[in-house]
Design an enzyme around this catalytic site. Sequence first.
Site, PDB file in Angstrom:
ATOM      1  N   ARG A 163      -7.814   3.992  -4.546  1.00 29.18           N
ATOM      2  CA  ARG A 163      -8.772   4.533  -3.568  1.00 29.18           C
ATOM      3  C   ARG A 163      -8.891   6.034  -3.803  1.00 29.18           C
ATOM      4  NH1 ARG A 163      -8.885   6.221   1.992  1.00 29.18           N
ATOM      5  NH2 ARG A 163      -6.624   6.369   1.827  1.00 29.18           N
TER       6      ARG A 163
ATOM      7  N   TYR B 252       6.801   8.220  -2.178  1.00 28.48           N
ATOM      8  CA  TYR B 252       5.490   8.454  -2.785  1.00 28.48           C
ATOM      9  C   TYR B 252       5.177   9.948  -2.810  1.00 28.48           C
ATOM     10  CZ  TYR B 252       0.383   7.917  -3.426  1.00 28.48           C
ATOM     11  OH  TYR B 252      -0.911   7.980  -3.889  1.00 28.48           O
TER      12      TYR B 252
ATOM     13  N   HIS C 120       7.353  -7.570  -2.126  1.00 29.94           N
ATOM     14  CA  HIS C 120       7.283  -6.789  -0.880  1.00 29.94           C
ATOM     15  C   HIS C 120       8.316  -7.310   0.129  1.00 29.94           C
ATOM     16  CE1 HIS C 120       3.663  -4.805  -2.178  1.00 29.94           C
ATOM     17  NE2 HIS C 120       2.942  -5.883  -2.184  1.00 29.94           N
TER      18      HIS C 120
ATOM     19  N   LYS D  55       0.802  -1.232   0.000  1.00 31.18           N
ATOM     20  CA  LYS D  55       0.000   0.000   0.000  1.00 31.18           C
ATOM     21  C   LYS D  55       0.832   1.278   0.000  1.00 31.18           C
ATOM     22  CE  LYS D  55      -3.212  -1.241  -0.759  1.00 31.18           C
ATOM     23  NZ  LYS D  55      -3.413  -2.018  -2.017  1.00 31.18           N
TER      24      LYS D  55
ATOM     25  N   GLY E 230      -5.506   8.034  -3.611  1.00 36.93           N
ATOM     26  CA  GLY E 230      -4.147   8.425  -3.998  1.00 36.93           C
ATOM     27  C   GLY E 230      -3.728   9.796  -3.492  1.00 36.93           C
TER      28      GLY E 230
END
Length: 318
Positions: free
Chosen positions: A284, A214, A124, A67, A286
């Site tokens: 969803r 991110y 991951h 996520k 972002g």
Amino acid sequence: QKVNELRARQHHEEEISSLPMHEGWRYLPLRLYKGFWFPEIILPGVLSLRHHLRPTSSDTFLVSFPKSGTTWLKALAFAINTRNPDLLLSRHPQDCSPTLEGFFAGPNVPDLDALPSPRLLSTHIPYSVLPKSVHDSPCRIIYLCREPKDTLVSSYHFFGRIDRPEAAPQPMPFLEVVELFCMGLSMYGPIWEHQLEYWQVSQSQPDKVLFLKYEDMKADPEANVRRMAEFMGRPFSAEEEMNGMVGEIVRLCSFEKLSRLEVNKVGVRGKAFGFAVKNSSFFRNGKVGDWREHLTKEMAKKLDDITRARLYQSGLTY
Ligand code: A3P
């Protein structure tokens, strides 16, 4: 060969069943393996790939804590690799590069040679748990890091959207999820050690690990796409720059564009693992800082205190 493989599988099963266990977020139990909490159903794949994975020098590994924006990273790396972002109009980003632990979890060792070269391989798995073959190979790793509070909120929503069998327990209340996350009890947790391991390698071996955030990607996607392309050994030519290739990739991989594509809105995946996830669940909203809508002041402070303590003097900040 087949007999050896069966023996190895049996040995792995025994090893897994001897590991400390936790019920997880009341669904998909976790096992503690080498300091990290792995989903039990994924561990056979982790152990198998530790044994079988043979990277090549041209491989790029796309790594993240769940996520953190993996879907975005996969789309971007795929578009950079192919120089044909339009392919994403008909392909879910999750199908642009296999998630290795899922790929290796089946009864047969998958044939990675069948993938187009240069290969994009996703996982991951924490750095210390990756096989030595990856540490020793000149292959590259791009790690995408996300601020823990936003990652937690995103995980909670994703988890709530898993299609469970009727008999499965109901999702855990958010308060309990926060407590467990703080204790490192989430898939591939603790998040802090996961991020720190890749951060440290990115500092000592910048040719090995490109560490992206991110939040930075949201703030300046074009600059980060250029960094990715250079790191992958596929820098944009002057002509491509002139033709606006970077902007095109960023636009096609944007949350707004991808989340509205039919291919990303319909269908499910993950059935092989006993749970189904809608393709749309990977999108969803972002947003950066969405935790403000979900965490109380106390929860946020608790997470920030842990983050400060764990990352102390590491140089990693959000
Ligand atoms: P939110 O739940 O905060 O919206 P992963 O891909 O690792 O499963 O992470 C999913 C998160 O990345 C979700 O965050 C999702 O909305 C966000 N995301 C998916 N595609 C994105 C994109 N193209 N750009 C930015 N964020 C994206």
